[in-house]
Design a protein around this motif. Structure first.
Motif, PDB file in Angstrom:
ATOM      1  N   UNK A 436       0.936  -1.369  -0.211  1.00  0.00           N
ATOM      2  CA  UNK A 436       0.025  -0.042  -0.084  1.00  0.00           C
ATOM      3  C   UNK A 436       0.889   1.219  -0.106  1.00  0.00           C
ATOM      4  N   UNK A 438       3.937   3.163  -1.300  1.00  0.00           N
ATOM      5  CA  UNK A 438       5.020   3.066  -2.194  1.00  0.00           C
ATOM      6  C   UNK A 438       6.414   3.000  -1.803  1.00  0.00           C
ATOM      7  N   UNK A 454      -0.653   4.608  -9.889  1.00  0.00           N
ATOM      8  CA  UNK A 454      -1.693   4.832  -9.151  1.00  0.00           C
ATOM      9  C   UNK A 454      -3.076   4.308  -9.607  1.00  0.00           C
ATOM     10  N   UNK A 457      -3.423   0.656  -9.505  1.00  0.00           N
ATOM     11  CA  UNK A 457      -3.524   0.258  -8.122  1.00  0.00           C
ATOM     12  C   UNK A 457      -5.120   0.396  -7.717  1.00  0.00           C
ATOM     13  N   UNK A 458      -5.692   1.531  -8.054  1.00  0.00           N
ATOM     14  CA  UNK A 458      -6.740   1.938  -7.845  1.00  0.00           C
ATOM     15  C   UNK A 458      -7.917   1.119  -8.499  1.00  0.00           C
ATOM     16  N   UNK A 463      -6.316  -1.458  -2.113  1.00  0.00           N
ATOM     17  CA  UNK A 463      -6.367  -1.229  -0.655  1.00  0.00           C
ATOM     18  C   UNK A 463      -6.579  -2.373   0.207  1.00  0.00           C
TER      19      UNK A 463
END
Lengths: 528, 878
Positions: A436, A438, A454, A457-458, A463
């Motif tokens: 989570x 970086x 990002x 990851x989103x 998360x």
């Protein structure tokens, strides 16, 4: 009668009714295990009759509340599932900013999920203020929550007092004598939402004082060793619990409470960490394991306790040793102590400790046993009590930098997850949390790459679902199928079980995970 | 001391800016041991060595106060000041904020010259982008206000934007505002420069000295306890930034300073291939929630995200400080927004994501002023991410406040006393700042209400009114009805409407107003501040005669509208006082006066056990019955004659209403309409309300809200304290000479100033404007803060406005000045000057013709009751 039928009996027999129903209605949930830790063998005839009447009414009542099929269609949304799972979450960062050496414990995360109503598990985290060290405890009650509640509160004080030096004890005694405020003994680390235990009475303090007076009489300047302290504290508290109700108590509230405590039971697992020294005292079937990362990066599990139950050969031998040979075949029946109790060591449970005469004479003193949910009975083959002890098995472990975390949990977790699974889940959770943030070293160099990373990851929703690792463990404990895969439907189904069915499919679960600070452990080692 | 300071400054000059921040923190400390002992006493102790503390010290020393000690727990110019993005922007939503920022800009620009310390001041200008028409309107409103203040700004086209800043993607823009004089500056260096100038003026500065608590005796600051010893002092200034809240609570008598920190992120990059010029303008893309400035050839960009992370809720927490890390996932929406605005930056190398907590307040405005409870305890904190822009001006105003007793401008909007203890709950602050932080870049439309921290104080009728469709607004924590949505209206659409044009509640309020004019309406006005002053003898009357400008020696049962003036004759409060008996008075003030008025009265009332001041706000529910049929409703409920002959205007009687006895009935409505205020002990509130509603049915009674009230009072030219009236406006300037007992020969605060003003004439005049060529349906609505032009020259700013359903026109209220054409000096304003001008009101750059009036239209409308006309001619009000 029906209104005053012992809650405990109702509960256990209600379960058997419920089981029959659930077999009929919901065969996919059938569980062969009878989860109740206590199992009464004989129900007195008088009670039986009245009970069958009561149960009919009960059955009807429950048709309306919980076992209607409609209820099972009620679906929780993922957010609601999370809410249920997180209700009892707590996390503490162990701050020790004043002292030079950082604490070897970094953080404690814990959580509980109830199957019984009310919940019978307890847990606690406290710092010893007069000596150094932190204590973590998990307590699994049975036959009610009174004993677990009392032990979870009082055991910490007994241990803390046992560890005090002669000098500190003298100061405590001095303060008591001159009616001055006592030195603070413990600092509890509680979730703000936790209720503050209010049932500590002056009687308990008096008994604690008697204990430290006896310690003072021993004239040991350095106090007890940690191992001795743990052993004595367990035994002393159990004997106090037992004696408190034998002595005539004035105050009715305290007396009733003491009775409930003595006639219910609790297993306990308590860890004490002071610098590099980790002691775990265990009585019963809670378990503590250590998550270890070897230098090659591989993870392994180091159990610190042995379950005290019928599957533990050493316990079997101990029991056989302590009782006449003639009882060899009756002492454990059906995998239970005297065919009644799953764990072989526990606090309280005076039904398995006192002689029949003593039990009878105490109860004769005119307690309203039904109102207090106390059911006195004698198991078969009850010849040479006590059969049960609260003496703990104490393990010592010197912490190494590769010891990363300690998991303490009640058997509700260990029934469904093996040690290796638990370590794997905690490690995965750590890795998730690590991912989570970086990593500066691997950070993309320019804005465009960073943005696409990002966004990835989103999109993946990387998360972590659970911030709290204990919640993560509980989620997997009840939501994983036979192959260890998460099944959201199963999780939802398990959480929507009506109160009276829940206990058939899962036990109360309490998990405490203690993360160690490898850096400070390393520093300790270098200093030594 | 000063030399040590200079050495710090010089070291910084060698390696300017942010690169030093991490190293400087560790190195500067160890070098010098603290051998200097603290002085035993000082006049002023300032706590906080950030830009606020140094600015206050600087301005105090400029004003001639020399005996000042400034304490900083860490290093000077650390904290938010060090990590501040360094953007000075004058585009603010409040006029007082614009003035502060403008002064700061001027101060910083010459600071280097004054002190010899490089501040990195570069006049870059700033460009505020608009992606939507609504945003452009908002910018136009700001721009027209900036211009009348002498700050150049213009609305420019996207094409022009592209010319000013080559990297910008302008395809989605509808326009922008360019403010060429805005600047960037290193805020840490500004703080150091201010500190060094203050130091030269005699201010003693001690860093690494933490204030533990402030010593208070008898409600007065007497000293400060620090970790290095005690200092006796008369004044304490809390400039502790995000720690101000905690510091305020750490005194024996807690000072409530409602503010809360949120994490704030901005990005630093390496230089571009062709490094950005140091005068590249700063970009504010509020619709994209980001700001971008040039920084050492690269860029610095941050923003105000929708989901801010509040921090330090439980106070200063080492662990949270250590855990302040870069949170890239959290920054992603802002980064995406940045790359959408400047696509070419994709290849730009990242240097750092800075996480620096910023402090926010419950209403998005900073906090300054003296504590209402502790004399000599001053506060300047809670800058809502604009500390650098406000630093100079705010420091100046606070210094003036301390030295002169009040700043040279009206700062009520920023006054600590607008808050009470009710805003200091940690839970409230945490929730509220999570709303306030994103709001900084949200579109600010007229009449928005906060969503968080609501339903704190409510009237006992709240649930009843809510069930009848009440829509609520909040003032000082109190829920007040705005209007009542009829059952057939779509509620959702109403709540979400955000517009600068005609709002969709227009019809609803129109029908409520109509009902007030033709039948009768009930408005729950329980939020008003209510005090009772009683004494055993004549003490109450004596002190009130001295504190209030109007004559209070009236027969029992009379109500007097009066101002509570300061020495300058300006309104500290505007209230209505009913004489309940010879020796007791009932005082009604605006809602947000609860703290301010209390502290003013406490400060001026003698210590006398026979004189009792009590806050009875919570004891009474106030119902306002407005309309010609109110008299019928009340007489039916009380079996008492309510006609003007028996119950003249501005009269107060205790009587029974329904079954309930002891209801204070007052013949006034705060609107100029006929009707009554009922002050009902709260246990009777529901009963009286139910009775009024059931009896009122046949007279056409209905609920109404504050929007209707507002429309009524503005068309009647009633000024309202806090909006129209403030500490710088006198009764003479708003045509209320008749409410001042100048002729009576009794002394009262402000009398001398008023006498002088009467002789010399007033320099401004409260005027009512009726918009002439304004199309309510199509044109932008006035709000407040619109410039007023007379014969093409700027003469003032509107203070409030409303649509008058009677005149069928918009009405704006505001003060007209008479600036000399050549020098700009203020001249006397006469009625003739007002009457002989051609007026225009500037709404977002568009001017509308307006007719100026000095007296209301009262006589034009049909009020049959003679006594009411007396009231109207008095144009009393709130």
């Amino acid at each position: 009668m029906s209104s005053t039928v012992s809650y405990w009996i109702l509960n256990s027999v209600r379960n058997s009714i419920a089981v029959q129903e659930s077999r009929r209605l919901y065969s996919r949930f059938v569980s062969n295990r009878n989860k109740s830790k206590w199992r009464p063998l004989r129900v007195p005839a008088t009670l039986k009759n009245s009970f069958s009447r009561g149960s009919l009414a009960l059955q009807k009542a429950h048709r309306h509340t919980s076992t209607e099929e409609d209820d099972f269609h009620m679906q929780l949304s993922p957010a609601q599932v999370n809410e249920v799972l997180r209700a009892r979450e707590s996390a503490h960062n162990i701050l020790d900013l004043d002292s030079r050496v950082p604490n070897s414990v970094l953080r404690v995360e814990s959580n509980q999920l109830a199957a019984n109503a009310p919940m019978e598990d307890r847990h606690g985290v406290a710092s010893c203020l007069q000596t150094s060290g932190l204590m973590f405890g998990v307590f699994d009650g049975h036959n009610g929550h009174a004993c677990a509640q009392a032990v979870s509160k009082r055991l910490f004080y007994y241990v803390a007092v046992s560890l005090m030096s002669h000098q500190t004890l003298e100061r405590m005694e001095g303060a008591m004598e001159s009616m001055k405020p006592l030195l603070p003994i413990l600092q509890w680390h509680k979730h703000p939402g936790d209720s503050v235990y209010k049932d500590v009475t002056s009687v308990h303090l008096d008994h604690l004082r008697v204990y430290w007076q006896e310690l003072l009489d021993l004239h040991m300047d350095m106090g007890l060793s940690i191992k001795e302290a743990l052993t004595y504290s367990f035994q002393r508290l159990d004997s106090d619990i037992s004696l408190e109700i034998q002595a005539a108590l004035e105050d009715e509230v305290t007396r009733n409470l003491s009775l409930q405590v003595a006639f219910s039971g609790a297993t306990a697992c308590l860890a004490h960490v002071d610098g590099l020294h980790l002691h775990v005292a265990n009585a019963g079937d809670c378990r503590a394991i250590l998550g270890v990362q070897e230098d090659n990066g591989m993870w392994s599990c180091l159990p610190l306790t042995r379950d005290h139950n019928a599957w533990n050969q050493a316990e079997l031998s101990r029991l056989k040793r302590e009782h006449p040979e003639s009882e060899d075949r009756t002492i454990i029946m059906d995998g239970r102590l005297l065919g009644v109790l799953m764990p072989c060591r526990a606090f309280g449970d005076v039904q398995l400790k006192w002689s029949k005469e003593l039990q009878r004479s105490v109860l004769k003193r005119g307690f309203d046993t039904e109102a207090l949910n106390i059911y006195q009975f004698t198991p078969p083959n009850y010849y040479t009590p006590p059969y049960l002890t609260a003496e703990p098995e104490v393990t010592y472990h010197k912490l190494r930098p590769q010891d990363k975390f300690l998991v303490l949990a009640s058997d509700g977790l260990w029934d469904v997850l093996c040690n290796e699974d638990v370590v794997r889940l905690v490690v995965e959770h750590r890795a998730e949390a690590g991912r989570h943030k970086p990593d500066l070293a691997q950070r993309p160099a320019n804005l465009g790459l960073m943005q696409s990373l990002l966004l990835q990851r989103k999109a993946k929703g990387l998360h972590a679902v659970d911030q709290n690792v204990a919640t993560h463990l509980i989620r997997h404990a009840i939501g994983s199928n036979e192959y260890g895969e998460m099944e959201p439907e199963r999780l939802t189904a398990m959480l929507t079980l009506p109160e009276d069915l829940a206990r058939m499919y899962r036990d109360d679960i309490t998990v405490t995970v203690v993360y160690f600070n490898s850096d400070s452990i390393d520093a300790y080692h270098k200093r030594d | 001391m000063f030399y040590r300071l200079l050495s710090t400054v010089q070291r910084q000059r060698i390696s300017p800016g942010w690169q030093t921040w991490s190293s400087a923190r560790s190195s500067a400390s160890a070098t010098k041991a603290h051998s200097v002992a603290l002085p035993a006493q000082a006049q002023v102790v300032v706590c906080g060595g950030g830009i606020m503390g140094t600015s206050v010290a600087y301005h105090l020393s400029k004003l001639g106060w020399k005996d000042i000690v400034l304490l900083e727990q860490g290093r000077l110019a650390a904290g938010s000041t060090r990590l501040c993005a360094g953007i000075l922007s004058t585009a603010r939503h409040l006029i007082i904020e614009q003035k502060m920022a403008d002064y700061s800009n001027k101060l910083y620009s010459q600071l280097e010259q004054e002190t010899g310390i490089q501040t990195g001041y570069v006049r870059t200008g700033s460009i505020h982008l608009a992606q939507t028409q609504d945003r452009l309107i908002s910018l136009k409103r700001i721009s027209s206000r900036l211009n009348v203040m002498g700050i150049p700004s213009e609305i420019i086209s996207p094409k022009k934007v592209a010319k000013l800043h080559p990297l910008l993607n302008v395809h989605d823009l509808v326009g922008a505002m360019h403010v060429p004089d805005d600047a960037v500056v290193s805020s840490a260096d500004v703080a150091l420069a201010l500190a060094s100038a203050a130091s030269q003026n005699g201010v003693q500065i001690y860093d690494r000295t933490a204030v533990l608590h402030v010593i208070i005796k008898k409600g007065q600051v007497t000293g400060v306890e620090t970790d290095k010893g005690q200092i006796e002092c008369q004044y304490f200034v809390n400039c502790a930034g995000q720690w101000a809240y905690e510091l305020g609570l750490s005194t024996e008598e807690p000072v409530s300073i409602p503010l809360h920190a949120c994490e704030h992120f901005y990005l630093l990059t390496r230089p571009l291939e062709t490094p950005l010029q140091s005068n590249t303008p700063t970009i504010v893309d509020a619709d994209g929630r980001i700001y971008i400035r040039n920084w050492q050839g690269g860029i610095l960009s941050g923003g105000f995200e929708k989901n801010p992370k509040p921090i330090f809720t439980e106070g200063k927490n080492q662990l949270e400080i250590q855990n302040l890390q870069e949170d890239w996932d959290h920054f992603e929406p802002l980064l995406s927004s940045l790359l959408r605005r400047m696509p070419e930056l994709e290849a730009l190398e990242i240097m750092k994501l800075v996480n620096c907590p910023e402090t926010f307040t419950p209403d998005m405005r900073c906090i300054m002023g003296e504590s209402p409870t502790v004399q000599g305890y001053f506060v300047l904190a809670g800058m809502n991410s604009a500390g650098l822009s406000f630093g100079g001006g705010a420091g100046k105003y606070l210094a003036e406040w301390m030295v002169h007793g009040y700043p040279s401008e009206n700062v009520w909007d920023l006054d600590l006393k607008r808050f009470g203890v009710l805003q200091s709950s940690r839970t409230f602050l945490r929730h509220r700042v999570m709303e306030v932080t994103p709001l900084l870049y949200d579109l600010k439309v007229p009449r928005w209400d906060f969503q968080t921290g609501r339903q704190l104080r409510t009237s006992p009728l709240y649930d009843r009114l809510d069930a009848q469709g009440a829509r609520w607004m909040e003032k000082h924590g109190f829920e007040r009805p705005k209007y009542f949505v009829p059952p057939d209206k779509d509620l959702l659409a109403l709540e979400q409407s955000k517009t600068f044009y005609k709002p969709d509640w227009f019809d609803i309020v129109e029908s409520e107003v109509k009902c007030c004019k033709e039948a009768v309406c009930v408005i729950d006005m329980s939020s008003f501040t209510k005090f009772e002053i009683t004494s055993t003898g004549d003490q109450a009357l004596e002190i009130l005669q001295y504190l209030f400008s109007n004559d209070l020696d009236v027969p029992v049962g009379h109500i007097v509208h009066t101002g509570m003036l300061n020495e300058g004759g300006g309104y500290e409060n505007d209230c209505s006082i009913a004489r309940l008996s010879k020796r007791s008075f009932f005082m009604i003030s605006p809602t947000d006066q609860q703290v301010h008025c209390w502290s003013w009265l406490k400060k001026h009332m003698p210590e006398d056990t026979n004189l009792l001041l009590e806050d009875v706000t919570w004891k009474y529910t106030a119902l306002n019955l407005i309309g010609p049929r109110a008299v019928d409703v009340l007489s039916e409920l009380s079996y008492a004659p309510m006609t003007p002959d028996h119950f003249p205007s501005l009269f107060c009687k205790e009587m029974s209403v329904g079954y309930a006895n002891g209801i204070r009935v007052m013949s006034m409505t705060h609107t100029g309409e006929p009707g009554f205020m009922l002050y009902i002990p709260i246990e009777y509130a529901l009963h009286v309300y139910n009775e009024v509603m059931s009896v009122g049915q046949k007279y056409g009674i209905r609920n109404a809200g504050y929007y209707a009230l507002r429309s009524l009072r503005i068309e009647k030219f009633f000024a309202f304290w806090g909006q129209d009236l403030n500490t710088f406006t006198t009764p003479l300037e708003c045509g209320r000479e008749f409410r001042v007992k100048l002729e009576k020969g009794t002394d009262f605060i402000g009398r001398d100033a008023l006498l002088q003003q009467k002789q010399n004439g007033t320099y401004k005049r409260f005027t009512m404007f009726i918009l002439e060529d304004h199309d309510t349906d199509l044109d932008l609505w006035p709000w407040w803060g619109e410039p007023i032009y007379r014969n093409g020259h700027y003469v003032g700013i509107t203070t409030s406005s409303a649509y008058s359903f009677t005149l069928e026109r918009h009405v704006c209220l505001g003060f007209v000045h008479n600036f000399a054409e050549d020098t700009g000096a203020e001249q006397v304003v006469t009625a003739d000057f007002i009457n002989r001008g051609e007026y225009e009101i500037d709404i977002a750059g568009q001017r509308f013709q307006a007719k100026a009036k000095l007296y209301p239209f009262s006589s034009l409308f049909t009020h049959k009751r003679r006594k009411d006309e007396v009231e109207l001619n008095d144009f009393q009000g709130k």
